[in-house]
Scaffold this active site. Structure first.
Site, PDB file in Angstrom:
ATOM      1  N   ASP A  60      -2.835 -81.242 -16.929  1.00 46.54           N
ATOM      2  CA  ASP A  60      -2.611 -81.247 -15.709  1.00 46.54           C
ATOM      3  C   ASP A  60      -3.354 -83.064 -15.274  1.00 46.54           C
ATOM      4  O   ASP A  60      -4.130 -83.260 -15.134  1.00 46.54           O
ATOM      5  CB  ASP A  60      -3.387 -80.223 -14.630  1.00 46.54           C
ATOM      6  N   ASN A  88      -7.532 -86.008 -10.205  1.00 40.44           N
ATOM      7  CA  ASN A  88      -8.125 -85.574 -11.426  1.00 40.44           C
ATOM      8  C   ASN A  88      -7.251 -85.328 -12.821  1.00 40.44           C
ATOM      9  O   ASN A  88      -5.739 -85.399 -12.724  1.00 40.44           O
ATOM     10  CB  ASN A  88      -9.033 -84.225 -11.782  1.00 40.44           C
ATOM     11  N   ARG A 124      -7.028 -82.736 -16.133  1.00 41.01           N
ATOM     12  CA  ARG A 124      -8.108 -81.473 -17.133  1.00 41.01           C
ATOM     13  C   ARG A 124      -6.125 -81.776 -18.036  1.00 41.01           C
ATOM     14  O   ARG A 124      -5.439 -81.545 -18.644  1.00 41.01           O
ATOM     15  CB  ARG A 124      -7.839 -81.081 -16.106  1.00 41.01           C
ATOM     16  N   ASP A 129       3.667 -80.624 -10.738  1.00 37.13           N
ATOM     17  CA  ASP A 129       3.033 -79.644 -11.219  1.00 37.13           C
ATOM     18  C   ASP A 129       2.769 -78.320 -10.559  1.00 37.13           C
ATOM     19  O   ASP A 129       2.504 -77.420 -10.597  1.00 37.13           O
ATOM     20  CB  ASP A 129       1.210 -80.169 -11.119  1.00 37.13           C
ATOM     21  N   GLY A 177      -2.658 -84.504  -3.129  1.00 37.60           N
ATOM     22  CA  GLY A 177      -1.706 -84.260  -2.179  1.00 37.60           C
ATOM     23  C   GLY A 177      -0.872 -82.711  -2.358  1.00 37.60           C
ATOM     24  O   GLY A 177      -1.756 -81.860  -1.997  1.00 37.60           O
ATOM     25  N   GLU A 182      10.139 -80.640  -3.799  1.00 40.77           N
ATOM     26  CA  GLU A 182       8.609 -81.610  -3.711  1.00 40.77           C
ATOM     27  C   GLU A 182       8.760 -81.701  -2.283  1.00 40.77           C
ATOM     28  O   GLU A 182       8.617 -82.311  -1.215  1.00 40.77           O
ATOM     29  CB  GLU A 182       9.312 -83.206  -3.217  1.00 40.77           C
ATOM     30  N   HIS A 238       6.737 -83.422   0.286  1.00 39.87           N
ATOM     31  CA  HIS A 238       7.172 -84.195   1.479  1.00 39.87           C
ATOM     32  C   HIS A 238       8.443 -83.931   2.488  1.00 39.87           C
ATOM     33  O   HIS A 238       9.566 -84.403   2.862  1.00 39.87           O
ATOM     34  CB  HIS A 238       8.059 -85.112   0.879  1.00 39.87           C
ATOM     35  N   CYS A 292       4.773 -85.996   7.243  1.00 37.48           N
ATOM     36  CA  CYS A 292       5.537 -84.833   6.085  1.00 37.48           C
ATOM     37  C   CYS A 292       3.923 -84.329   5.885  1.00 37.48           C
ATOM     38  O   CYS A 292       3.154 -84.927   6.640  1.00 37.48           O
ATOM     39  CB  CYS A 292       5.138 -86.062   4.097  1.00 37.48           C
ATOM     40  N   GLU A 309       2.611 -83.382   3.561  1.00 40.82           N
ATOM     41  CA  GLU A 309       1.377 -83.729   3.135  1.00 40.82           C
ATOM     42  C   GLU A 309       0.704 -85.235   3.864  1.00 40.82           C
ATOM     43  O   GLU A 309      -0.707 -84.856   3.258  1.00 40.82           O
ATOM     44  CB  GLU A 309       1.647 -84.781   1.064  1.00 40.82           C
TER      45      GLU A 309
HETATM   46  P1  ADP Z   1      -6.043 -83.309  -8.327  1.00 42.56           P
HETATM   47  O1  ADP Z   1      -4.667 -83.580  -6.866  1.00 42.56           O
HETATM   48  O2  ADP Z   1      -5.808 -83.958  -9.609  1.00 42.56           O
HETATM   49  O3  ADP Z   1      -4.707 -82.859  -8.636  1.00 42.56           O
HETATM   50  P2  ADP Z   1      -6.846 -81.726  -7.639  1.00 42.56           P
HETATM   51  O4  ADP Z   1      -6.398 -80.372  -7.416  1.00 42.56           O
HETATM   52  O5  ADP Z   1      -8.320 -81.146  -8.457  1.00 42.56           O
HETATM   53  O6  ADP Z   1      -6.907 -83.025  -8.018  1.00 42.56           O
HETATM   54  O7  ADP Z   1      -7.707 -81.132  -6.368  1.00 42.56           O
HETATM   55  C1  ADP Z   1      -8.806 -82.865  -6.085  1.00 42.56           C
HETATM   56  C2  ADP Z   1      -8.553 -82.664  -4.541  1.00 42.56           C
HETATM   57  O8  ADP Z   1      -8.998 -81.522  -3.856  1.00 42.56           O
HETATM   58  C3  ADP Z   1      -9.956 -83.966  -4.415  1.00 42.56           C
HETATM   59  O9  ADP Z   1      -9.236 -84.976  -3.788  1.00 42.56           O
HETATM   60  C4  ADP Z   1     -10.141 -82.925  -2.364  1.00 42.56           C
HETATM   61  O10 ADP Z   1      -8.844 -84.018  -1.952  1.00 42.56           O
HETATM   62  C5  ADP Z   1      -9.860 -81.789  -2.360  1.00 42.56           C
HETATM   63  N1  ADP Z   1     -11.156 -81.623  -3.147  1.00 42.56           N
HETATM   64  C6  ADP Z   1     -11.122 -80.284  -4.821  1.00 42.56           C
HETATM   65  N2  ADP Z   1     -12.461 -80.362  -4.579  1.00 42.56           N
HETATM   66  C7  ADP Z   1     -13.137 -79.945  -3.517  1.00 42.56           C
HETATM   67  C8  ADP Z   1     -14.609 -79.867  -3.054  1.00 42.56           C
HETATM   68  N3  ADP Z   1     -15.515 -79.207  -3.907  1.00 42.56           N
HETATM   69  N4  ADP Z   1     -14.998 -80.410  -2.226  1.00 42.56           N
HETATM   70  C9  ADP Z   1     -14.296 -80.926  -1.320  1.00 42.56           C
HETATM   71  N5  ADP Z   1     -12.989 -81.967  -1.464  1.00 42.56           N
HETATM   72  C10 ADP Z   1     -12.767 -81.158  -2.280  1.00 42.56           C
HETATM   73  C1  BMX Z   2       2.754 -85.868  -4.329  1.00 48.17           C
HETATM   74  C2  BMX Z   2       3.415 -85.863  -5.469  1.00 48.17           C
HETATM   75  C3  BMX Z   2       4.081 -84.443  -5.668  1.00 48.17           C
HETATM   76  C4  BMX Z   2       2.738 -83.837  -6.349  1.00 48.17           C
HETATM   77  C5  BMX Z   2       1.805 -83.605  -5.261  1.00 48.17           C
HETATM   78  C6  BMX Z   2       0.929 -82.860  -5.827  1.00 48.17           C
HETATM   79  C7  BMX Z   2       3.741 -87.751  -6.816  1.00 48.17           C
HETATM   80  C8  BMX Z   2       2.606 -88.656  -8.149  1.00 48.17           C
HETATM   81  N1  BMX Z   2       3.251 -86.855  -6.570  1.00 48.17           N
HETATM   82  O1  BMX Z   2       3.610 -84.964  -3.606  1.00 48.17           O
HETATM   83  O2  BMX Z   2       4.769 -84.732  -7.379  1.00 48.17           O
HETATM   84  O3  BMX Z   2       3.590 -82.393  -6.987  1.00 48.17           O
HETATM   85  O4  BMX Z   2       1.639 -85.268  -5.036  1.00 48.17           O
HETATM   86  O5  BMX Z   2      -0.228 -83.577  -6.399  1.00 48.17           O
HETATM   87  O6  BMX Z   2       4.902 -88.163  -6.844  1.00 48.17           O
HETATM   88  P1  BMX Z   2      -1.762 -83.486  -7.001  1.00 48.17           P
HETATM   89  O7  BMX Z   2      -2.363 -84.769  -7.286  1.00 48.17           O
HETATM   90  O8  BMX Z   2      -2.740 -83.145  -5.428  1.00 48.17           O
HETATM   91  O9  BMX Z   2      -1.848 -81.971  -7.777  1.00 48.17           O
HETATM   92 ZN    ZN Z   3       5.691 -88.182   1.554  1.00 48.86          ZN
HETATM   93 CA    CA Z   4       7.638 -79.744  -6.937  1.00 46.45          CA
HETATM   94 MG    MG Z   5      -3.452 -81.371  -8.741  1.00 43.49          MG
END
Ligand code: ADP
Ligand code: BMX
Ligand code: ZN
Ligand code: CA
Ligand code: MG
Length: 344
Positions: free
Chosen positions: A36, A41, A43, A140, A168, A189, A192, A209, A211
Protein backbone atom coordinates in the site's frame (compact mmCIF):
# COMPACT_ATOMS: atom_id res chain seq x y z
CA UNK A 1 -19.06 -49.55 2.87
CA UNK A 2 -18.45 -51.98 5.69
CA UNK A 3 -15.12 -53.77 5.89
CA UNK A 4 -15.94 -57.17 4.27
CA UNK A 5 -17.55 -55.48 1.28
CA UNK A 6 -14.59 -53.14 0.90
CA UNK A 7 -12.25 -56.11 0.71
CA UNK A 8 -14.46 -57.85 -1.84
CA UNK A 9 -14.44 -54.89 -4.18
CA UNK A 10 -10.74 -54.09 -3.57
CA UNK A 11 -11.35 -50.52 -2.50
CA UNK A 12 -8.21 -48.74 -1.36
CA UNK A 13 -8.13 -48.47 2.44
CA UNK A 14 -10.03 -45.47 3.61
CA UNK A 15 -7.64 -43.11 5.39
CA UNK A 16 -8.66 -40.92 8.25
CA UNK A 17 -9.45 -37.77 6.30
CA UNK A 18 -10.95 -34.62 7.63
CA UNK A 19 -11.70 -32.33 4.69
CA UNK A 20 -12.27 -29.34 6.96
CA UNK A 21 -8.69 -29.64 8.21
CA UNK A 22 -7.35 -29.63 4.65
CA UNK A 23 -9.40 -26.53 3.82
CA UNK A 24 -8.14 -24.88 6.99
CA UNK A 25 -4.57 -25.62 5.96
CA UNK A 26 -5.09 -24.15 2.48
CA UNK A 27 -6.78 -21.04 3.88
CA UNK A 28 -3.87 -20.49 6.23
CA UNK A 29 -0.96 -21.18 3.88
CA UNK A 30 -2.15 -19.70 0.55
CA UNK A 31 -1.22 -16.04 0.85
CA UNK A 32 -0.78 -12.78 -0.99
CA UNK A 33 1.87 -10.11 -0.79
CA UNK A 34 0.11 -6.77 -0.38
CA UNK A 35 1.63 -3.33 -0.93
CA UNK A 36 0.00 0.00 0.00
CA UNK A 37 1.48 3.31 -1.16
CA UNK A 38 0.04 6.40 0.49
CA UNK A 39 0.81 10.06 0.96
CA UNK A 40 2.89 9.23 4.06
CA UNK A 41 3.50 5.51 4.37
CA UNK A 42 4.65 2.55 2.33
CA UNK A 43 3.40 -0.72 3.74
CA UNK A 44 3.96 -4.32 2.71
CA UNK A 45 2.23 -7.31 4.26
CA UNK A 46 1.83 -11.04 3.97
CA UNK A 47 -1.91 -11.67 4.02
CA UNK A 48 -3.54 -15.10 4.32
CA UNK A 49 -6.57 -16.27 2.34
CA UNK A 50 -8.74 -15.56 5.40
CA UNK A 51 -7.68 -11.92 5.46
CA UNK A 52 -5.29 -12.27 8.37
CA UNK A 53 -2.22 -10.01 8.26
CA UNK A 54 0.51 -12.51 9.04
CA UNK A 55 3.36 -9.98 8.99
CA UNK A 56 3.52 -6.26 8.20
CA UNK A 57 6.38 -3.95 7.23
CA UNK A 58 6.11 -0.13 7.34
CA UNK A 59 8.37 2.64 6.08
CA UNK A 60 7.95 6.27 5.10
CA UNK A 61 7.00 6.47 1.40
CA UNK A 62 10.14 7.88 -0.33
CA UNK A 63 9.80 11.16 -2.24
CA UNK A 64 11.40 10.05 -5.53
CA UNK A 65 10.47 7.36 -8.04
CA UNK A 66 13.88 5.65 -7.89
CA UNK A 67 14.04 5.44 -4.10
CA UNK A 68 10.41 4.29 -3.92
CA UNK A 69 10.81 1.42 -6.40
CA UNK A 70 14.06 0.38 -4.72
CA UNK A 71 12.40 0.30 -1.28
CA UNK A 72 9.32 -1.56 -2.57
CA UNK A 73 11.50 -4.30 -4.05
CA UNK A 74 13.65 -4.49 -0.92
CA UNK A 75 10.62 -4.80 1.38
CA UNK A 76 9.01 -7.39 -0.91
CA UNK A 77 12.20 -9.47 -1.00
CA UNK A 78 12.28 -9.48 2.80
CA UNK A 79 8.62 -10.48 2.97
CA UNK A 80 9.07 -13.31 0.43
CA UNK A 81 12.02 -14.58 2.48
CA UNK A 82 10.01 -14.45 5.73
CA UNK A 83 6.99 -16.10 4.08
CA UNK A 84 8.94 -19.34 3.68
CA UNK A 85 9.60 -19.53 7.42
CA UNK A 86 6.03 -18.53 8.21
CA UNK A 87 4.75 -21.41 6.06
CA UNK A 88 2.97 -19.00 3.69
CA UNK A 89 2.81 -19.76 -0.03
CA UNK A 90 2.73 -16.44 -1.92
CA UNK A 91 0.36 -16.65 -4.90
CA UNK A 92 0.92 -13.13 -6.22
CA UNK A 93 1.29 -9.45 -5.42
CA UNK A 94 -1.49 -6.87 -4.96
CA UNK A 95 -0.65 -3.18 -5.09
CA UNK A 96 -2.84 -0.45 -3.61
CA UNK A 97 -1.72 3.08 -4.43
CA UNK A 98 -2.91 6.65 -4.42
CA UNK A 99 -3.55 8.00 -7.92
CA UNK A 100 -5.59 7.12 -10.98
CA UNK A 101 -4.78 3.53 -11.88
CA UNK A 102 -5.43 1.45 -15.00
CA UNK A 103 -5.75 -2.02 -13.43
CA UNK A 104 -5.68 -3.80 -16.80
CA UNK A 105 -2.26 -2.36 -17.62
CA UNK A 106 -0.89 -2.17 -14.08
CA UNK A 107 -0.11 1.50 -14.63
CA UNK A 108 -0.49 4.55 -12.39
CA UNK A 109 -1.74 7.17 -14.84
CA UNK A 110 -1.63 10.25 -12.65
CA UNK A 111 -1.03 11.31 -9.05
CA UNK A 112 -1.63 14.54 -7.20
CA UNK A 113 1.22 16.26 -5.33
CA UNK A 114 0.50 13.90 -2.43
CA UNK A 115 2.77 11.34 -4.11
CA UNK A 116 5.58 12.98 -6.14
CA UNK A 117 7.03 11.41 -9.32
CA UNK A 118 4.12 8.95 -9.54
CA UNK A 119 2.45 9.62 -12.90
CA UNK A 120 2.68 7.37 -16.01
CA UNK A 121 4.32 4.62 -13.97
CA UNK A 122 4.24 0.96 -14.90
CA UNK A 123 4.36 -0.58 -11.44
CA UNK A 124 3.55 -4.13 -12.57
CA UNK A 125 6.66 -4.83 -14.69
CA UNK A 126 9.42 -4.13 -12.13
CA UNK A 127 7.63 -6.11 -9.41
CA UNK A 128 6.76 -9.11 -11.57
CA UNK A 129 10.28 -9.11 -13.10
CA UNK A 130 11.92 -9.08 -9.68
CA UNK A 131 9.63 -11.56 -7.91
CA UNK A 132 8.39 -13.74 -10.80
CA UNK A 133 4.85 -13.44 -9.50
CA UNK A 134 1.64 -12.10 -11.06
CA UNK A 135 0.83 -8.51 -10.02
CA UNK A 136 -2.53 -6.73 -9.63
CA UNK A 137 -2.86 -2.98 -9.09
CA UNK A 138 -5.68 -0.60 -8.19
CA UNK A 139 -6.30 2.73 -6.49
CA UNK A 140 -6.12 2.60 -2.65
CA UNK A 141 -9.71 3.73 -2.05
CA UNK A 142 -10.91 1.14 -4.56
CA UNK A 143 -8.85 -1.50 -2.76
CA UNK A 144 -10.42 -0.45 0.56
CA UNK A 145 -13.85 -1.10 -1.01
CA UNK A 146 -12.73 -4.57 -2.19
CA UNK A 147 -11.58 -5.35 1.36
CA UNK A 148 -14.92 -4.29 2.85
CA UNK A 149 -16.69 -6.46 0.26
CA UNK A 150 -14.63 -9.56 1.02
CA UNK A 151 -13.88 -9.22 4.73
CA UNK A 152 -15.81 -6.27 6.19
CA UNK A 153 -19.20 -4.60 6.51
CA UNK A 154 -19.64 -4.74 2.72
CA UNK A 155 -19.99 -8.56 2.67
CA UNK A 156 -23.12 -9.38 0.67
CA UNK A 157 -23.98 -5.69 0.15
CA UNK A 158 -24.74 -4.95 -3.52
CA UNK A 159 -24.28 -1.17 -3.46
CA UNK A 160 -22.02 0.61 -1.00
CA UNK A 161 -19.44 3.35 -0.78
CA UNK A 162 -16.31 3.59 1.33
CA UNK A 163 -14.30 6.64 2.35
CA UNK A 164 -10.82 6.13 3.79
CA UNK A 165 -9.09 8.95 5.62
CA UNK A 166 -5.30 8.91 5.75
CA UNK A 167 -3.00 11.71 4.65
CA UNK A 168 -5.60 12.36 1.95
CA UNK A 169 -9.13 11.04 1.44
CA UNK A 170 -9.67 8.00 -0.76
CA UNK A 171 -12.92 6.54 -2.01
CA UNK A 172 -14.33 3.37 -3.51
CA UNK A 173 -17.77 2.67 -4.99
CA UNK A 174 -19.29 -0.80 -5.33
CA UNK A 175 -22.25 -0.75 -7.70
CA UNK A 176 -24.06 -4.05 -8.44
CA UNK A 177 -21.28 -5.92 -6.63
CA UNK A 178 -18.48 -4.43 -8.77
CA UNK A 179 -16.07 -1.54 -8.42
CA UNK A 180 -16.68 1.36 -10.73
CA UNK A 181 -13.58 2.74 -12.49
CA UNK A 182 -15.15 5.13 -14.99
CA UNK A 183 -14.08 6.06 -18.53
CA UNK A 184 -10.56 7.25 -17.62
CA UNK A 185 -10.09 5.45 -14.27
CA UNK A 186 -11.00 8.59 -12.35
CA UNK A 187 -14.31 7.42 -10.86
CA UNK A 188 -14.59 7.30 -7.06
CA UNK A 189 -11.95 9.98 -6.45
CA UNK A 190 -14.23 10.92 -3.59
CA UNK A 191 -11.67 13.09 -1.78
CA UNK A 192 -12.04 15.62 -4.59
CA UNK A 193 -15.75 16.17 -4.27
CA UNK A 194 -15.99 19.94 -3.85
CA UNK A 195 -18.22 21.42 -1.20
CA UNK A 196 -17.45 25.11 -1.68
CA UNK A 197 -16.69 27.43 -4.59
CA UNK A 198 -13.55 28.73 -2.95
CA UNK A 199 -12.47 27.01 0.26
CA UNK A 200 -9.00 25.73 1.19
CA UNK A 201 -6.46 24.75 -1.46
CA UNK A 202 -6.23 21.05 -2.22
CA UNK A 203 -3.19 18.96 -3.20
CA UNK A 204 -4.98 18.25 -6.49
CA UNK A 205 -4.64 21.91 -7.57
CA UNK A 206 -8.28 22.80 -7.00
CA UNK A 207 -9.97 24.15 -3.89
CA UNK A 208 -12.86 23.34 -1.59
CA UNK A 209 -12.39 19.55 -1.93
CA UNK A 210 -13.41 17.45 1.09
CA UNK A 211 -9.77 16.26 1.27
CA UNK A 212 -8.72 19.89 1.86
CA UNK A 213 -11.12 20.15 4.82
CA UNK A 214 -11.21 16.75 6.48
CA UNK A 215 -8.11 14.63 5.63
CA UNK A 216 -5.36 13.82 8.12
CA UNK A 217 -3.18 16.35 6.37
CA UNK A 218 -5.83 19.10 6.47
CA UNK A 219 -6.41 18.60 10.20
CA UNK A 220 -2.68 18.41 10.87
CA UNK A 221 -2.23 21.76 9.10
CA UNK A 222 -4.91 23.31 11.33
CA UNK A 223 -3.39 21.69 14.43
CA UNK A 224 0.01 23.16 13.56
CA UNK A 225 -1.48 26.59 12.94
CA UNK A 226 -3.20 26.59 16.35
CA UNK A 227 -0.04 25.23 17.98
CA UNK A 228 2.12 28.00 16.43
CA UNK A 229 -0.31 30.58 17.82
CA UNK A 230 -0.12 28.77 21.19
CA UNK A 231 -3.85 28.12 21.00
CA UNK A 232 -3.85 24.33 20.86
CA UNK A 233 -2.72 23.14 24.26
CA UNK A 234 -5.35 22.93 26.98
CA UNK A 235 -5.21 21.62 30.51
CA UNK A 236 -5.19 17.84 30.74
CA UNK A 237 -3.48 17.33 27.37
CA UNK A 238 -0.16 15.52 27.00
CA UNK A 239 2.66 18.05 26.97
CA UNK A 240 2.83 19.10 23.32
CA UNK A 241 6.45 20.21 23.68
CA UNK A 242 7.34 16.58 24.27
CA UNK A 243 5.32 15.29 21.29
CA UNK A 244 7.36 14.32 18.21
CA UNK A 245 4.96 16.20 15.94
CA UNK A 246 1.58 17.86 16.21
CA UNK A 247 -1.14 15.82 14.52
CA UNK A 248 -4.84 15.51 13.83
CA UNK A 249 -5.13 13.38 16.97
CA UNK A 250 -3.91 16.31 19.13
CA UNK A 251 -6.58 18.49 17.57
CA UNK A 252 -9.26 15.93 18.44
CA UNK A 253 -7.94 15.63 22.02
CA UNK A 254 -7.88 19.40 22.43
CA UNK A 255 -11.47 19.66 21.19
CA UNK A 256 -12.59 16.92 23.60
CA UNK A 257 -10.96 18.79 26.47
CA UNK A 258 -12.93 21.90 25.65
CA UNK A 259 -10.66 23.85 23.27
CA UNK A 260 -13.30 25.79 21.33
CA UNK A 261 -10.97 26.72 18.44
CA UNK A 262 -10.07 23.04 17.89
CA UNK A 263 -13.78 22.20 18.18
CA UNK A 264 -14.65 24.74 15.47
CA UNK A 265 -12.04 23.29 13.07
CA UNK A 266 -13.44 19.79 13.59
CA UNK A 267 -17.02 20.93 13.12
CA UNK A 268 -16.12 22.50 9.77
CA UNK A 269 -14.24 19.35 8.73
CA UNK A 270 -17.16 17.08 9.71
CA UNK A 271 -19.65 19.36 7.96
CA UNK A 272 -17.57 19.37 4.75
CA UNK A 273 -17.23 15.58 4.82
CA UNK A 274 -20.92 15.14 5.62
CA UNK A 275 -22.04 17.42 2.78
CA UNK A 276 -19.63 15.62 0.43
CA UNK A 277 -21.18 12.30 1.42
CA UNK A 278 -24.70 13.68 0.88
CA UNK A 279 -23.59 14.49 -2.70
CA UNK A 280 -22.41 10.90 -3.13
CA UNK A 281 -25.75 9.58 -1.83
CA UNK A 282 -27.56 11.69 -4.41
CA UNK A 283 -25.40 10.35 -7.26
CA UNK A 284 -25.12 6.61 -6.57
CA UNK A 285 -27.69 6.01 -3.80
CA UNK A 286 -25.79 3.24 -1.96
CA UNK A 287 -27.41 1.32 0.89
CA UNK A 288 -24.35 1.74 3.14
CA UNK A 289 -21.42 4.11 3.67
CA UNK A 290 -18.33 2.69 5.38
CA UNK A 291 -15.80 5.09 6.93
CA UNK A 292 -12.25 3.88 7.59
CA UNK A 293 -8.84 5.27 8.56
CA UNK A 294 -7.65 6.96 11.75
CA UNK A 295 -10.39 9.57 11.83
CA UNK A 296 -13.34 7.32 10.99
CA UNK A 297 -14.71 6.91 14.53
CA UNK A 298 -14.54 10.64 15.04
CA UNK A 299 -16.49 11.41 11.85
CA UNK A 300 -19.22 8.76 12.04
CA UNK A 301 -21.77 10.53 14.25
CA UNK A 302 -21.46 14.04 12.74
CA UNK A 303 -21.68 12.62 9.20
CA UNK A 304 -24.82 10.67 10.07
CA UNK A 305 -26.26 13.89 11.51
CA UNK A 306 -25.48 15.95 8.38
CA UNK A 307 -27.15 13.26 6.25
CA UNK A 308 -30.24 13.57 8.43
CA UNK A 309 -30.27 17.34 7.94
CA UNK A 310 -29.23 17.75 4.32
CA UNK A 311 -30.03 14.63 2.25
CA UNK A 312 -33.23 14.15 0.27
CA UNK A 313 -35.86 12.22 2.25
CA UNK A 314 -35.27 8.99 0.29
CA UNK A 315 -31.56 9.00 1.17
CA UNK A 316 -31.80 10.09 4.80
CA UNK A 317 -31.92 6.67 6.41
CA UNK A 318 -28.74 5.39 4.79
CA UNK A 319 -26.45 3.82 7.35
CA UNK A 320 -22.95 5.09 8.10
CA UNK A 321 -20.64 2.51 9.69
CA UNK A 322 -17.04 2.58 10.86
CA UNK A 323 -14.87 -0.15 9.36
CA UNK A 324 -13.70 -2.91 11.65
CA UNK A 325 -10.79 -3.86 9.37
CA UNK A 326 -7.25 -3.24 10.54
CA UNK A 327 -5.85 -2.13 7.16
CA UNK A 328 -8.52 -1.92 4.45
CA UNK A 329 -6.23 -0.79 1.61
CA UNK A 330 -3.69 -3.57 2.26
CA UNK A 331 -6.41 -6.21 2.65
CA UNK A 332 -8.05 -5.08 -0.59
CA UNK A 333 -4.72 -5.32 -2.42
CA UNK A 334 -4.42 -8.88 -1.11
CA UNK A 335 -8.01 -9.69 -2.11
CA UNK A 336 -7.25 -9.02 -5.79
CA UNK A 337 -4.59 -11.75 -5.66
CA UNK A 338 -6.65 -14.18 -3.60
CA UNK A 339 -9.75 -13.77 -5.78
CA UNK A 340 -8.05 -13.97 -9.18
CA UNK A 341 -5.62 -16.80 -8.45
CA UNK A 342 -8.25 -19.08 -6.96
CA UNK A 343 -11.08 -18.29 -9.41
CA UNK A 344 -12.16 -21.34 -11.39
P1 ADP B 1 -1.21 7.10 4.01
O1 ADP B 1 -1.87 8.40 3.71
O2 ADP B 1 0.24 7.11 3.72
O3 ADP B 1 -1.93 5.97 3.39
P2 ADP B 1 -2.08 6.37 6.70
O4 ADP B 1 -3.34 5.82 6.29
O5 ADP B 1 -1.14 5.56 7.47
O6 ADP B 1 -1.18 6.92 5.56
O7 ADP B 1 -2.39 7.72 7.50
C1 ADP B 1 -1.37 8.60 7.83
C2 ADP B 1 -1.96 9.91 8.11
O8 ADP B 1 -2.99 9.78 9.08
C3 ADP B 1 -0.91 10.84 8.70
O9 ADP B 1 -0.48 11.74 7.72
C4 ADP B 1 -1.67 11.52 9.81
O10 ADP B 1 -2.28 12.66 9.28
C5 ADP B 1 -2.76 10.58 10.20
N1 ADP B 1 -2.42 9.64 11.31
C6 ADP B 1 -2.27 8.34 11.23
N2 ADP B 1 -2.03 7.78 12.41
C7 ADP B 1 -2.02 8.76 13.27
C8 ADP B 1 -1.80 8.85 14.67
N3 ADP B 1 -1.61 7.79 15.43
N4 ADP B 1 -1.83 10.04 15.19
C9 ADP B 1 -2.07 11.10 14.45
N5 ADP B 1 -2.31 11.11 13.14
C10 ADP B 1 -2.26 9.96 12.55
C1 BMX C 1 -5.47 11.54 -2.93
C2 BMX C 1 -5.25 10.78 -4.24
C3 BMX C 1 -6.18 9.56 -4.27
C4 BMX C 1 -6.04 8.71 -3.00
C5 BMX C 1 -6.21 9.56 -1.76
C6 BMX C 1 -5.99 8.81 -0.47
C7 BMX C 1 -3.10 10.67 -5.40
C8 BMX C 1 -1.66 10.29 -5.27
N1 BMX C 1 -3.86 10.40 -4.34
O1 BMX C 1 -6.73 12.11 -2.95
O2 BMX C 1 -5.96 8.80 -5.41
O3 BMX C 1 -7.00 7.69 -3.04
O4 BMX C 1 -5.30 10.66 -1.81
O5 BMX C 1 -4.63 8.53 -0.27
O6 BMX C 1 -3.51 11.17 -6.42
P1 BMX C 1 -3.89 8.39 1.13
O7 BMX C 1 -2.51 8.88 0.91
O8 BMX C 1 -4.62 9.16 2.16
O9 BMX C 1 -3.89 6.93 1.45
ZN1 ZN D 1 -8.80 18.04 -4.50
CA1 CA E 1 -10.87 5.66 -5.60
MG1 MG F 1 -3.58 5.25 2.48
Amino acid sequence: LDEPLQKTFCFPPIREWDISQDIDHILETQSALAIDLGGTNLRVAIVSMRGKIVKKYSQANPKTYEARIELILKMCAEAVFDAVHLNCRILGVGVSTGGRVNPQEGVILHSTKLIQEWSSIDIRTPISDALHLPVWVDNDGNCAALAEKKFGHGKGVENFVTIITGTGIGGGIIQHNELIHGSTFCAAELGHIMVSLDGPECMCGSRGCIEAYASGMALQKEAKRLHDEELLEVEGMVDLKKAEFVSAIHLINAARLGNSKAGAVLRTASMALGVGIVNILHVVNPSLVILSGVLATHYQAPVQQVIGQRALTSAQRIQVLTSDLEEPALLGAASMVLDYTTRR
